[in-house]
Design a protein around this motif. Sequence first.
Motif: not given
Length: 201
Positions: A103, A142-145
């Motif tokens: 993360d 768009e990248l998560p976390r």
Amino acid sequence: MRVVVVGTGTIGTAVAEVLREARHEVVTVSRTGGDLRADVTDRASLAALFGRVGEFDAVASAAGDVFPAPLATSTDEQWEQSLGSKGRGQIDLVRSALPHIADGGSFTLVSGVLGDEVNAAMTIGATVNGMVEGFVRAAATELPRGIRINCVSPAVLTESRAFHPYFPGFVPVPARDVALAYLRAISNPYNGRILRLHRVS
Ligand SMILES: NC(=O)c1ccc[n+]([C@@H]2O[C@H](COP(=O)([O-])OP(=O)(O)OC[C@H]3O[C@@H](n4cnc5c(N)ncnc54)[C@H](OP(=O)(O)O)[C@@H]3O)[C@@H](O)[C@H]2O)c1
């Protein structure tokens, strides 16, 4: 931080050195050298890499080939190898690492001066660099976390003398300056940035 550096050539070696000086742990990767082996053009090899590398906080890519060739005489093979290696290879590197990266981690890819500046035999390089930079700008949204992605765009390297004839009037950049841009991208809350190291005289 624990950083996976893909590419053990001129830029990759300088990136690993600068990261170690900044007290980061570095795992080096290439097809034929480094701590671990992987081929960015081979999804199975990337899956194997991220299956065994353990926990990591960042991926720094300094891999991929681009062939300088005049458009009129460029071959299918030159296009396929350039798009597949520096282009889709770096994209697949991110896609393969994404399920495994910590993360708040980061990706740093490499493009280059071609695309922003014009020289002879530039079309393949400009196309591939545009592909990489377009991916970085879009993926950043768009990248998560809390994961970030950036791109370093060097001019021709001081150390890469064989390429200098392709860049008349361009001021070469030392690999160490390029490596410091990777450190900046990894260490600061940049996202979707293209860090340009271009000096034209
Ligand atoms: N040199 C310049 O003047 C310059 C300027 C602007 C941008 N760039 C870009 O920066 C990147 C690195 O340049 P460089 O000068 O450091 O290149 P380099 O010295 O030729 O090193 C390239 C490294 O990438 C690895 N590699 C190549 N293809 C790979 C693959 N399919 N999978 C995994 N590793 C691979 C190579 O090792 P193995 O052969 O062992 O895999 C090598 O360690 C390239 O994308 C280049 O286009 C370079």
